[in-house]
Every structure is written in structure tokens, then in C-alpha cells.
Design an enzyme around this catalytic site. Structure first.
Site, PDB file in Angstrom:
ATOM      1  N   ASP A 115      -2.329 -18.524   1.221  1.00  0.00           N
ATOM      2  CA  ASP A 115      -3.129 -19.182   0.417  1.00  0.00           C
ATOM      3  C   ASP A 115      -3.916 -20.438   1.280  1.00  0.00           C
ATOM      4  O   ASP A 115      -5.040 -20.599   1.361  1.00  0.00           O
ATOM      5  CB  ASP A 115      -2.582 -19.971  -0.681  1.00  0.00           C
TER       6      ASP A 115
ATOM      7  N   TYR B 107       0.727  -1.171   0.001  1.00  0.00           N
ATOM      8  CA  TYR B 107      -0.002  -0.084   0.218  1.00  0.00           C
ATOM      9  C   TYR B 107       0.853   1.370   0.140  1.00  0.00           C
ATOM     10  O   TYR B 107       0.313   2.394  -0.572  1.00  0.00           O
ATOM     11  CB  TYR B 107      -0.873   0.041   1.148  1.00  0.00           C
TER      12      TYR B 107
ATOM     13  N   ASP C  45     -11.753  -9.336   4.736  1.00  0.00           N
ATOM     14  CA  ASP C  45     -13.166  -9.409   3.972  1.00  0.00           C
ATOM     15  C   ASP C  45     -13.749 -11.030   4.023  1.00  0.00           C
ATOM     16  O   ASP C  45     -14.876 -11.179   4.407  1.00  0.00           O
ATOM     17  CB  ASP C  45     -12.919  -9.059   2.523  1.00  0.00           C
TER      18      ASP C  45
ATOM     19  N   LYS D 156       3.860 -15.231   3.121  1.00  0.00           N
ATOM     20  CA  LYS D 156       4.172 -16.180   1.772  1.00  0.00           C
ATOM     21  C   LYS D 156       5.431 -16.319   1.800  1.00  0.00           C
ATOM     22  O   LYS D 156       6.240 -15.946   0.882  1.00  0.00           O
ATOM     23  CB  LYS D 156       3.465 -15.434   0.668  1.00  0.00           C
TER      24      LYS D 156
ATOM     25  N   ASP E  34      -6.003  -7.270   4.209  1.00  0.00           N
ATOM     26  CA  ASP E  34      -7.285  -6.443   3.529  1.00  0.00           C
ATOM     27  C   ASP E  34      -8.086  -7.546   3.023  1.00  0.00           C
ATOM     28  O   ASP E  34      -9.123  -7.831   3.244  1.00  0.00           O
ATOM     29  CB  ASP E  34      -6.692  -5.564   2.499  1.00  0.00           C
TER      30      ASP E  34
END
Ligand code: IPM
Ligand code: MG
Length: 365
Positions: A230, A149, A258, A198, A254
Site C-alpha cells: 500500500d 493467479y 499498471d 504485505k 500486476d
């Protein structure tokens, strides 16, 4: 009872923002009345509403006024990217850029997003009963001022080919301070941190894992587990009960937050707090500004009301008052009142304002 004066900055925001923030203010006013606190609001402009007045999504004035407040409560910002004129502007003048700049200016590196499955909302949850039996209760701690970001970005033509680049950068200090926060939070909960990365591909993730392990040494009472992002996306729907505190970098947080909100039944239920090293915090619902349902009195104000509860707890240490809000929400749900997003058979459908008013009636000392 010690009476306090709460200086709260209010960013009503765009889309459903003004409607849901108004309900949260109603609930705060009721808390002030019942518990004898004086609540002083300062209206601040940010996002699309600021663009309409000042041509930019965040002014110096808003930053300064936010800094002078004890805490800021905010609705969501942004509009429909296809139809809103805000999205004809250059990316750095769009509503979202204001939010990112505000987070950075206030150094709000720790974003807490609790995802709880309310017993009463099990019907709104898309997962099978066998998975959700007994409910789940996790909190995502998302790093909020670093990573993709805030890295350098560019779009240019390289040898005649359009090429875009976004940099994902983390320093060890940025990782350490948010990791510490995760362990501190876990200590007050069920004592488990799952750090998401990751590390099988990214250097930034390998550093993340190394620093989190270093920090863990100072918290021998906390169980630490690493998980690839993942796999985490999968585990959230396969076995959400395993999570207590999920610690992760900005972009992964982020996306995962959700997903976590959806498994609780609705993004309209998910509160959030963005904190720095002080008592100051920016409190906002995790969901978006939902311009398609704005002004219809159907948006769910609960995420914003629960964000106001988090504000009382974290910025003002008013735990009893925060409990009172959370209990009022539970009671209203138990009695069967639902906004349309969490509606189920046999429940009583109410609008945004009625939901706020119902919650107010159950605020008790
Ligand atoms: C969120 C939102 C923001 C983010 C957008 C509006 C920039 O999706 O708070 O999760 O990506 O951080
Ligand atoms: Mg998001």
C-alpha cells in the site's frame, strides 16, 4: 558482423494486438536488414483468435511451437468482457486463461516491466514537474507463475451462501529464484532492490520477506529495502525516483506495474519480458488489447516495439541492435511525433503505421 538466424514465434493477439505487432515486425525486419540477420517468423494462435478457430484459447500445438522458437513476440489478448462472446465461455476457456497457461507451460516466472520517463514525454506524465524533474527509471520484476493467479480457486454454496475462494500460495523455491533474478538485475543497474509485500498481514508475504533477506546475503553489494504494497502504491506517485528494481509477487506486480506505466505518461510505452531459466522469453506490451480502439490505426505501437528490443537484448544478446531500436524511438519522440495517447500541444499526431515507419527510418548500424 556476425549474422544470426532468429526464430521468432509471433502471437498477434486480439484487439490492437495485430496492428502493434505488425509495426514491431516491421522494425525487426529493418534491424535484420541493417545488421544482416535472418528473421524467421512462425505465426501462433492464442487468446480470442485461438478461441475463434479452435474453441480454446491455447492449444498444445501453440505451446509446442512456442517452445521450438528462440523467443515469442506477442500483442495483447482479450476482448470487451461485456460484448465479446469469448466471455460467455467458462473462465478457463476465456482468452486470459490461455495467456496464464502459456506463462506456466513455459515456466516464465520472471516478468520484467521497465518504467522509464522519457524527457520528451514529460508533458504526458500526470505528475507534477517538481516530482518528475530529472526523470525516473525503474524496473518492476513481477513473479509470474505463482501466487493468487495459480492457486486453487472455487465458488460454491456453503450453508446456502455463495462463497468464493482464491488461494495465495508461494514456496520458498519460487521466491528464491525470482529474488535472485532481482539482485542480478540490480547489479547491472543502480544497485538497489525494493521488495514489496504485505508482511504486516499475510503469511505468504512473511515468507517472501524472509527468503528475500536470505538471498540478499549473497549480494552484499546490493542495497535491499522492504516496502508494504500500500505504501508502494503511494510512493510511486509521491517519489518515483527512489526506485531502481521493484521485486514483487504476481498480483501486487500486476497492479503496481499498471500504476508505474501511468506515471510514465502512457501504458502504450511500457514493454515487458517474461523469462525463465533459459534464454527463451515471451515479450509483450504491458497494456491491454484495447478493443475500443482496435482497427483504427491509432494505437501506440511503441510498447511492442520496445518489447522487441528487449527480445533482441535478452534472448539473442544483440545489445547493439536493441540500442538501435531504443535510440530510434527516442529520436522519433524528440522530433515531436506522437500517437494520440501521448499527444501534447505542438506535437505532430501520427497513426500506428506511421509511428512504426518513422521508427524504422532511424534504425541505423
Ligand atoms: C498483465 C495482464 C494479465 C495479468 C491479464 C490479461 C490476465 O493484466 O499482463 O498484466 O493479469 O497478468
Ligand atoms: Mg495487468
Amino acid at each position: 558482423m556476425l549474422s544470426m538466424r532468429l526464430n521468432i514465434g509471433i502471437i498477434k493477439g486480439d484487439g490492437i494486438g495485430p496492428e502493434v505487432v505488425t509495426e514491431a515486425m516491421k522494425v525487426l525486419d529493418k534491424v535484420g536488414e541493417v545488421y544482416g540477420h535472418e528473421i524467421v517468423y512462425t505465426q501462433l494462435l492464442m487468446g480470442g483468435a485461438s478461441i475463434d478457430v479452435h474453441g480454446i484459447p491455447l492449444t498444445e500445438e501453440t505451446i509446442q511451437k512456442a517452445k521450438q522458437s528462440d523467443a515469442v513476440l506477442m500483442g495483447s489478448i482479450g476482448g470487451d468482457a461485456k460484448t465479446s462472446p469469448w466471455y460467455q465461455l467458462e473462465p478457463e476457456k476465456r482468452p486470459e486463461a490461455g495467456l496464464l497457461k502459456l506463462r506456466k507451460s513455459l515456466n516464465l516466472f520472471a516478468n520484467l516491466r521497465p518504467a522509464v520517463l522519457y524527457e520528451e514525454l514529460e508533458d504526458a506524465c500526470p505528475l507534477k514537474k517538481s516530482i518528475t524533474q530529472g526523470g525516473f527509471d525503474m524496473v518492476i520484476l513481477r513473479e509470474l507463475t505463482g501466487g493468487l493467479y495459480f492457486g486453487n480457486r472455487s465458488t460454491s454454496e456453503v450453508n446456502g451462501v455463495l462463497t468464493a475462494c482464491d488461494e495465495l500460495l508461494y514456496t520458498e523455491e519460487e521466491i528464491r529464484r525470482v529474488a535472485k533474478r532481482a539482485f542480478e538485475i540490480a547489479r547491472k543497474r543502480r544497485g538497489k532492490v525494493t521488495s514489496i509485500d504485505k508482511a504486516n498481514v499475510l503469511d505468504s508475504s512473511r515468507l517472501w520477506r524472509k527468503i528475500v533477506e536470505e538471498v540478499a546475503v549473497e549480494y552484499p553489494d546490493i542495497q535491499l529495502e522492504h516496502m508494504l504494497v500500500d505504501n508502494c502504491a503511494m510512493q510511486l506517485v509521491k517519489n518515483p525516483k527512489q526506485f531502481d528494481v521493484i521485486l514483487t509477487e504476481n498480483m501486487f506486480g500486476d497492479i503496481l506495474s499498471d500504476e508505474a506505466s501511468m506515471v510514465t505518461g502512457s501504458i502504450g510505452m511500457l514493454a515487458s519480458a517474461s523469462l525463465n531459466e533459459t534464454k527463451f522469453g515471451l515479450y509483450e506490451p504491458s497494456g491491454g488489447s484495447a478493443p475500443d480502439i482496435a482497427g483504427k490505426n491509432i494505437a501506440n505501437p511503441i510498447a511492442t516495439i520496445l518489447s522487441a528490443a528487449m527480445m533482441l537484448r535478452f534472448s539473442f544478446d544483440l545489445n547493439q541492435e536493441a540500442d538501435a531500436i531504443e535510440m530510434a524511438v527516442k529520436r522519433v519522440l524528440k522530433e515531436g511525433y506522437r500517437t494520440i495517447d501521448i499527444m501534447s500541444d505542438g506535437a505532430i499526431e501520427v497513426g500506428t503505421q506511421e509511428m512504426g515507419s518513422k521508427i524504422c527510418t532511424y534504425i541505423e548500424a
